[in-house]
Design an enzyme around this catalytic site. Structure first.
Site, PDB file in Angstrom:
ATOM      1  N   CYS A  64      28.168  44.219  47.076  1.00 14.57           N
ATOM      2  CA  CYS A  64      27.921  43.013  47.878  1.00 14.57           C
ATOM      3  C   CYS A  64      26.566  42.434  47.494  1.00 14.57           C
ATOM      4  O   CYS A  64      25.619  43.188  47.271  1.00 14.57           O
ATOM      5  CB  CYS A  64      27.868  43.356  49.366  1.00 14.57           C
ATOM      6  N   CYS A 101      32.669  52.413  53.192  1.00 10.65           N
ATOM      7  CA  CYS A 101      32.337  51.110  52.606  1.00 10.65           C
ATOM      8  C   CYS A 101      32.852  50.067  53.580  1.00 10.65           C
ATOM      9  O   CYS A 101      34.044  50.053  53.899  1.00 10.65           O
ATOM     10  CB  CYS A 101      33.000  50.958  51.244  1.00 10.65           C
ATOM     11  N   ASP A 154      46.810  29.063  38.123  1.00 11.44           N
ATOM     12  CA  ASP A 154      45.886  30.021  38.758  1.00 11.44           C
ATOM     13  C   ASP A 154      45.290  30.886  37.649  1.00 11.44           C
ATOM     14  O   ASP A 154      45.589  32.066  37.535  1.00 11.44           O
ATOM     15  CB  ASP A 154      46.665  30.868  39.784  1.00 11.44           C
ATOM     16  N   CYS A 161      23.650  49.302  46.079  1.00  9.19           N
ATOM     17  CA  CYS A 161      25.014  49.127  45.569  1.00  9.19           C
ATOM     18  C   CYS A 161      25.150  47.744  44.950  1.00  9.19           C
ATOM     19  O   CYS A 161      24.587  46.781  45.448  1.00  9.19           O
ATOM     20  CB  CYS A 161      25.989  49.261  46.726  1.00  9.19           C
ATOM     21  N   GLU A 198      53.431  34.330  32.538  1.00  8.34           N
ATOM     22  CA  GLU A 198      52.312  35.273  32.616  1.00  8.34           C
ATOM     23  C   GLU A 198      52.269  36.057  31.308  1.00  8.34           C
ATOM     24  O   GLU A 198      53.306  36.394  30.732  1.00  8.34           O
ATOM     25  CB  GLU A 198      52.560  36.192  33.830  1.00  8.34           C
ATOM     26  N   CYS A 200      39.297  30.787  40.607  1.00 10.39           N
ATOM     27  CA  CYS A 200      38.299  31.750  41.095  1.00 10.39           C
ATOM     28  C   CYS A 200      36.933  31.457  40.480  1.00 10.39           C
ATOM     29  O   CYS A 200      36.004  32.238  40.642  1.00 10.39           O
ATOM     30  CB  CYS A 200      38.743  33.179  40.784  1.00 10.39           C
ATOM     31  N   GLN A 228      46.491  41.001  44.682  1.00  4.57           N
ATOM     32  CA  GLN A 228      45.269  40.439  45.271  1.00  4.57           C
ATOM     33  C   GLN A 228      44.641  41.452  46.224  1.00  4.57           C
ATOM     34  O   GLN A 228      45.365  42.110  46.976  1.00  4.57           O
ATOM     35  CB  GLN A 228      45.614  39.159  46.044  1.00  4.57           C
TER      36      GLN A 228
HETATM   37  N1  SAH Z   1      48.722  33.933  40.350  1.00  8.02           N
HETATM   38  C1  SAH Z   1      48.533  35.362  40.400  1.00  8.02           C
HETATM   39  C2  SAH Z   1      47.587  35.934  39.357  1.00  8.02           C
HETATM   40  C3  SAH Z   1      46.345  35.153  39.028  1.00  8.02           C
HETATM   41  S1  SAH Z   1      45.191  36.038  38.020  1.00  8.02           S
HETATM   42  C4  SAH Z   1      48.153  35.813  41.806  1.00  8.02           C
HETATM   43  O1  SAH Z   1      47.828  34.992  42.656  1.00  8.02           O
HETATM   44  O2  SAH Z   1      48.189  37.005  42.074  1.00  8.02           O
HETATM   45  C5  SAH Z   1      45.389  35.251  36.434  1.00  8.02           C
HETATM   46  C6  SAH Z   1      46.540  35.796  35.623  1.00  8.02           C
HETATM   47  O3  SAH Z   1      46.599  35.080  34.399  1.00  8.02           O
HETATM   48  C7  SAH Z   1      46.424  37.257  35.237  1.00  8.02           C
HETATM   49  O4  SAH Z   1      47.578  37.926  35.688  1.00  8.02           O
HETATM   50  C8  SAH Z   1      46.361  37.241  33.680  1.00  8.02           C
HETATM   51  O5  SAH Z   1      47.033  38.329  33.097  1.00  8.02           O
HETATM   52  C9  SAH Z   1      47.051  35.956  33.371  1.00  8.02           C
HETATM   53  N2  SAH Z   1      46.740  35.289  32.069  1.00  8.02           N
HETATM   54  C10 SAH Z   1      45.572  35.288  31.386  1.00  8.02           C
HETATM   55  N3  SAH Z   1      45.650  34.481  30.313  1.00  8.02           N
HETATM   56  C11 SAH Z   1      46.898  33.941  30.307  1.00  8.02           C
HETATM   57  C12 SAH Z   1      47.563  32.999  29.462  1.00  8.02           C
HETATM   58  N4  SAH Z   1      46.962  32.459  28.417  1.00  8.02           N
HETATM   59  N5  SAH Z   1      48.833  32.657  29.771  1.00  8.02           N
HETATM   60  C13 SAH Z   1      49.456  33.187  30.855  1.00  8.02           C
HETATM   61  N6  SAH Z   1      48.863  34.080  31.698  1.00  8.02           N
HETATM   62  C14 SAH Z   1      47.599  34.456  31.423  1.00  8.02           C
END
Ligand code: SAH
Length: 480
Positions: free
Chosen positions: A104, A187, A409, A101, A361, A436, A311
């Site tokens: 992981c 899983c 983020d 798989c 967003e 991430c 998440q």
């Molecule tokens: N903070 C959220 C999501 C983080 S994931 C949480 O913790 O759940 C990163 C996010 O950035 C995604 O939802 C993606 O759609 C968005 N994204 C990507 N490029 C972007 C941009 N240029 N401006 C604003 N948002 C963006």
């Protein structure tokens, strides 16, 4: 293509082939190796007469036998055949299909060591890419990775491809680098409720004669079963992804799912008629029950629909958000901007202790969810906007909005340069960077380092047994 360039390419290829025959190893050769390192993707690194070989499933401290499967000028790949002497950190992977798989990559590495490895990945990136010292004078504090007490069964969402093999319905996962489905009902990183729901839907589909999708012939009905569970509420959603709207014996199917799975609160159908690897199609409707399920992160309640981003490890998400809240240093007086806010999870989490939060967003549906979630919780001190963070935040600045704290983020590619410039101009007291991808984090921290001091970095293990690592970093303005 012009003739000269064709000839040139031919000569280049000949040179390349000649260079490859000069290497200390050849394709298909069996070699013995001492493994000395581990890549960020979780492959062991060994050297054969100075030539670097990457070996998935090998660990530092292992002595192994491996077959060379791919050679390039400066490095190659090999397949693990035997472990001749084991690393002290090697453990028996508990999953019987670990080696087939692609999900992981680190189940053979003791969990404590895995957490140590992930911190080291962060340290290496900060140093190499960010030029940020992590030892000695002026070092940035990189904390030990926050892991899970029980790092199994953490995923709240399963996406299982369905297919046909020897006339029967199968469902599980694709074998690595292929589209052959390995039929499996368990899983170990998946929430039990998801395992149970997928297995039940497979059984019911077989009994009712629902045709599985055949990817090669583009025939059949059921393509994927997606299930989601609210880990803190126990509510389950089942999503059936089909090639067309009509489901034979639909009522019996719904009735059987409800009877066998009492936790199901929502059954949804999504139609994807296309020849594509993309799981979802454009059309989604509720077959039975609610349109969404609910879950909580700390005190905040979230509605999750079939297509919402949420998440996947809720327990560690709370750990990450608590750290974000701590680093934001809120007393109730501050204005906060949450860039890349998704469905507003961080914004709503921080709104409890801020004067006002602005979230931005790029995906409009996510912002619709964010607004709905704000209403659901009676939170009225947040404003959400659709757009690119690097465009919306400068516009907010023009309007005279001043932020005390900016949280970012971003996706794996990191922050847009224009956003970093805007942050440097707006000069909030604090920046909290949730990431991430340690490589783009390090790159962006270097840019922000012009005016900000990186105080501390907290790695969090959101995806145990995989190579991924999440980080929360605190930056404080240098003149504050
Ligand atoms: N903070 C959220 C999501 C983080 S994931 C949480 O913790 O759940 C990163 C996010 O950035 C995604 O939802 C993606 O759609 C968005 N994204 C990507 N490029 C972007 C941009 N240029 N401006 C604003 N948002 C963006």
């Amino acid at each position: 293509m012009p003739k000269t360039s064709k000839r040139k390419k031919h000569v280049q290829n000949q040179n390349k082939a000649a260079a490859l025959t000069d290497l200390p190893v050849q394709l298909n050769q069996t070699v013995e190796l001492e493994i000395s390192g581990l890549t960020h993707e979780g492959a062991g690194v060994g050297r054969y007469e100075g030539y670097t070989l990457f070996v998935p499933q090998a660990l530092p401290g292992d002595r192994i036998r491996a077959e060379v499967v791919h050679v390039k000028k400066n490095y190659g790949f090999a397949r693990l055949l035997d472990v001749l002497a084991e690393s002290p950190h090697r453990v028996q992977p508990p999953c019987p299909v670990f080696d087939r798989c692609g999900g992981c990559s680190l189940q053979h590495l003791a969990y404590e060591e895995q957490l140590r490895h992930k911190r080291q990945v962060v340290v290496d990136n900060l140093r190499r890419i960010g030029g940020i010292p992590t030892e000695g004078e002026g070092a940035v504090l990189v904390h030990p990775t926050l892991g899970m007490a029980n790092p199994w069964r953490y995923r709240n969402k399963a996406q299982v491809p369905i297919g046909e093999q020897e006339g029967g319905l199968v469902g599980g996962f694709y074998a690595e680098r292929s589209h052959t489905i390995i039929d499996i009902d368990h899983c170990l990183i998946q929430h039990e409720a998801n395992d149970e729901a997928v297995a039940a839907v497979k059984r019911i589909a077989v009994r009712l004669g629902i045709q599985p999708y055949d990817e090669n012939r583009h025939t059949g009905l059921l393509r994927h079963v997606v299930t989601r569970v609210g880990a803190n509420t126990g509510e389950v959603m089942v999503v059936l992804i089909t090639t067309e709207a009509f489901i034979p014996q639909r009522e019996l199917l719904i009735e059987a799912i409800c009877r066998q799975l009492p936790a199901v609160k929502s059954i949804v159908q999504n139609i994807n008629p296309h020849r594509t690897n993309v799981i979802f199609g454009d059309e989604t409707f509720t077959l039975w029950g609610q349109d969404e399920i609910y879950d909580t992160i700390g005190p905040v309640r979230f509605a999750i629909s079939a297509r919402s981003f949420y998440q996947v490890n809720p327990q560690q998400t709370e750990v990450l958000y608590k750290k974000t809240l701590e680093y934001a240093g809120l007393t109730g007086e501050q204005t906060v901007i949450d860039a890349y806010c998704g469905i507003g999870t961080i914004s709503l989490f921080l709104a409890q202790r801020a004067r006002r939060v602005y979230g931005v967003e790029i995906v409009p549906e996510a912002i619709a969810d964010a607004n709905r979630n704000a209403r659901l919780n009676g939170i009225d001190n947040v404003t959400f906007a659709v757009g690119a963070a690097e465009e919306v935040i400068p516009a907010w600045k023009q309007e005279g909005i001043r932020a005390d704290v900016i949280v970012v983020d971003p996706p794996r590619k990191g922050c847009d340069e224009a956003l970093l410039t805007t942050i440097l101009q707006m000069r909030p007291e604090r920046v909290v960077y949730v990431s991430c991808n340690p490589a783009t984090l390090a790159r962006d921290l270097k840019v922000l380092g012009e005016l900000y001091e990186v105080r501390e970095v907290q790695p969090v293990d959101m995806f145990p047994w995989t190579g991924h690592v999440e980080c929360c970093s605190l930056l404080v303005s240098k003149d504050k």
